[in-house]
Design a protein around this motif. Structure first.
Motif, mmCIF file in Angstrom:
data_model
loop_
_atom_site.group_PDB
_atom_site.id
_atom_site.type_symbol
_atom_site.label_atom_id
_atom_site.label_comp_id
_atom_site.label_asym_id
_atom_site.label_seq_id
_atom_site.Cartn_x
_atom_site.Cartn_y
_atom_site.Cartn_z
ATOM 1 N N VAL A 129 6.657 12.943 -24.813
ATOM 2 C CA VAL A 129 5.537 13.710 -24.268
ATOM 3 C C VAL A 129 4.180 13.175 -24.700
ATOM 4 N N SER A 130 4.142 12.149 -25.556
ATOM 5 C CA SER A 130 2.922 11.499 -26.038
ATOM 6 C C SER A 130 2.228 12.294 -27.137
ATOM 7 N N SER A 131 2.389 11.842 -28.381
ATOM 8 C CA SER A 131 1.742 12.507 -29.511
ATOM 9 C C SER A 131 0.230 12.296 -29.487
ATOM 10 N N SER A 132 -0.226 11.085 -29.128
ATOM 11 C CA SER A 132 -1.674 10.830 -29.108
ATOM 12 C C SER A 132 -2.360 11.716 -28.076
ATOM 13 N N ALA A 133 -1.693 11.932 -26.930
ATOM 14 C CA ALA A 133 -2.258 12.824 -25.909
ATOM 15 C C ALA A 133 -2.356 14.251 -26.441
ATOM 16 N N HIS A 134 -1.338 14.708 -27.152
ATOM 17 C CA HIS A 134 -1.335 16.085 -27.638
ATOM 18 C C HIS A 134 -2.345 16.300 -28.765
ATOM 19 N N LEU A 135 -2.553 15.280 -29.596
ATOM 20 C CA LEU A 135 -3.597 15.398 -30.610
ATOM 21 C C LEU A 135 -4.970 15.516 -29.943
ATOM 22 N N ARG A 136 -5.184 14.674 -28.948
ATOM 23 C CA ARG A 136 -6.463 14.684 -28.217
ATOM 24 C C ARG A 136 -6.653 16.025 -27.498
ATOM 25 N N LEU A 137 -5.588 16.527 -26.875
ATOM 26 C CA LEU A 137 -5.667 17.770 -26.110
ATOM 27 C C LEU A 137 -5.812 18.989 -27.019
ATOM 28 N N THR A 138 -5.113 18.980 -28.147
ATOM 29 C CA THR A 138 -5.219 20.103 -29.087
ATOM 30 C C THR A 138 -6.657 20.257 -29.555
ATOM 31 N N ALA A 139 -7.284 19.130 -29.885
ATOM 32 C CA ALA A 139 -8.687 19.171 -30.306
ATOM 33 C C ALA A 139 -9.585 19.649 -29.168
ATOM 34 N N ALA A 140 -9.331 19.150 -27.953
ATOM 35 C CA ALA A 140 -10.166 19.513 -26.802
ATOM 36 C C ALA A 140 -10.036 21.003 -26.473
ATOM 37 N N PHE A 141 -8.810 21.516 -26.428
ATOM 38 C CA PHE A 141 -8.590 22.922 -26.098
ATOM 39 C C PHE A 141 -9.137 23.856 -27.175
ATOM 40 N N SER A 142 -9.154 23.371 -28.425
ATOM 41 C CA SER A 142 -9.609 24.207 -29.539
ATOM 42 C C SER A 142 -11.103 24.104 -29.777
ATOM 43 N N GLY A 143 -11.747 23.187 -29.067
ATOM 44 C CA GLY A 143 -13.180 22.992 -29.259
ATOM 45 C C GLY A 143 -13.499 22.200 -30.508
ATOM 46 N N TRP A 144 -12.498 21.481 -31.053
ATOM 47 C CA TRP A 144 -12.721 20.646 -32.220
ATOM 48 C C TRP A 144 -13.142 19.254 -31.794
ATOM 49 N N LYS A 145 -13.663 18.479 -32.734
ATOM 50 C CA LYS A 145 -13.976 17.086 -32.466
ATOM 51 C C LYS A 145 -12.671 16.308 -32.291
ATOM 52 N N ASP A 146 -12.716 15.255 -31.481
ATOM 53 C CA ASP A 146 -11.552 14.386 -31.310
ATOM 54 C C ASP A 146 -11.182 13.812 -32.671
ATOM 55 N N PRO A 147 -9.918 13.980 -33.133
ATOM 56 C CA PRO A 147 -9.541 13.448 -34.445
ATOM 57 C C PRO A 147 -9.677 11.935 -34.522
ATOM 58 N N GLY A 148 -9.634 11.265 -33.360
ATOM 59 C CA GLY A 148 -9.862 9.824 -33.331
ATOM 60 C C GLY A 148 -8.606 8.994 -33.515
ATOM 61 N N ALA A 149 -8.713 7.725 -33.131
ATOM 62 C CA ALA A 149 -7.577 6.805 -33.222
ATOM 63 C C ALA A 149 -7.165 6.556 -34.667
ATOM 64 N N ALA A 150 -8.145 6.552 -35.594
ATOM 65 C CA ALA A 150 -7.830 6.300 -37.002
ATOM 66 C C ALA A 150 -6.961 7.418 -37.568
ATOM 67 N N PHE A 151 -7.322 8.678 -37.280
ATOM 68 C CA PHE A 151 -6.529 9.819 -37.747
ATOM 69 C C PHE A 151 -5.122 9.743 -37.181
ATOM 70 N N THR A 152 -5.019 9.425 -35.882
ATOM 71 C CA THR A 152 -3.709 9.310 -35.240
ATOM 72 C C THR A 152 -2.853 8.254 -35.919
ATOM 73 N N ALA A 153 -3.436 7.073 -36.146
ATOM 74 C CA ALA A 153 -2.682 5.970 -36.744
ATOM 75 C C ALA A 153 -2.234 6.291 -38.164
#
Length: 291
Positions: free
Chosen positions: A21-45
């Motif tokens: 289901v794509s973890s990077s997509a869900h991290l990006r979407l969780t932040a977007a839906f919650s009104g948080w800043k994008d955690p970024g590629a570094a946080f994901t990695a």
């Protein structure tokens, strides 16, 4: 980044890293839906190091055999026909595409590729591809009125060519929304591999790529001092614990279950994102990355 954000994002990373289901997509979407800043590629990695640690522990016996046989094959020619020794080389070969493309496309990965419109499109397109691959595998396994069940390939049948194709599929996951496991497993199904064999190689293949990516981002983060270390480490630990439980469940699930629930979920989520972006309810562009 707050501790609560890191808890939620760590859980999301662990829950979605090994599912198609794509973890990077869900991290990006969780932040977007919650009104948080994008955690970024570094946080994901970096948090992916936690989930890969779960892979190392879950598959520790396989990994130990492969490393041992591969190392001995460097000095003992008779070992070079050993399956585990060959698997060592095939993991290396399959890691080449994502290594090359990850370095080449680094700026795009951290920038334009994180556009939610791209993420939504990839969720839908790759979801359809996974669905087709799943149907083909099910047809082979079940046979038909005038067709006997077809024997699908195991990892003993893995060749250099197939390893490279697996690697190219994995490299597609550099784009959020694709899914590393979804791309590699569906690629394996199209090549005629059994579900569990494709999944096992997918997880083993991810180890060098994710650990290298995490180390690379760690180096940049330490030099730039742009990561909230406490919350990031906490999220990584959460991702490890959650990821281990998901691996154990997923390996049992794929042995006799269809991928179609994941397919419908991906398509529905992709459509929802497109609607929200089109109506202005959600911005397609990432907010400034969390630090």
């Amino acid at each position: 980044m707050s501790w609560f954000e890191s808890l939620i994002l760590g859980l999301v990373q662990g829950l979605t890293e090994f599912l198609p289901v794509s973890s990077s997509a869900h991290l990006r979407l969780t932040a977007a839906f919650s009104g948080w800043k994008d955690p970024g590629a570094a946080f994901t990695a970096i948090t992916q190091i936690g989930t890969e640690a779960a892979v190392l522990i879950y598959f520790r016996k396989d990994i130990g055999r492969i490393i041992s046989a591969w190392t001995r094959s460097l000095f003992d020619k008779t070992m070079r026909s050993d399956h585990d020794a060959q698997m060592g080389w095939l993991v290396i070969v399959g890691s080449i595409p994502i290594g090359v493309l990850g370095v080449t496309l680094k700026d795009q990965i951290e920038g334009p590729f994180r556009d939610l419109r791209i993420t939504a499109t990839m969720l839908i397109v790759v979801g359809v591809i996974i669905g087709i691959a799943d149907r083909l595998a099910a047809r082979d396994e079940a046979g038909g009125k005038h067709r006997a069940p077809k024997q699908r390939k195991s990892l003993e049948d893995l060749s250099v060519k197939d390893g490279l194709i697996f690697g190219l599929c994995q490299a597609c996951a550099l784009i959020p929304g694709v899914s590393r496991s979804g791309a590699t497993i569906s690629g394996g199904l199209f090549m005629g591999y059994r579900r569990e064999s494709a999944a096992r190689y997918s997880f083993l293949l991810a180890i060098p790529a994710v650990l290298a990516s995490g180390a690379f981002e760690l180096k940049d983060a330490m030099e730039g001092n742009h990561v909230s270390w406490g919350p990031t480490i906490f999220a990584t630990v959460i991702a490890f614990v959650t990821g281990y439980a998901v691996i154990a469940w997923f390996m049992k699930f794929i042995s006799n279950k269809s991928f179609m629930p994941f397919v419908w979920y991906r398509i529905a989520l992709g459509i929802l994102i497109i609607v929200l972006v089109a109506t202005g309810a959600l911005s397609p562009h990432a907010a400034e990355s969390a630090g």
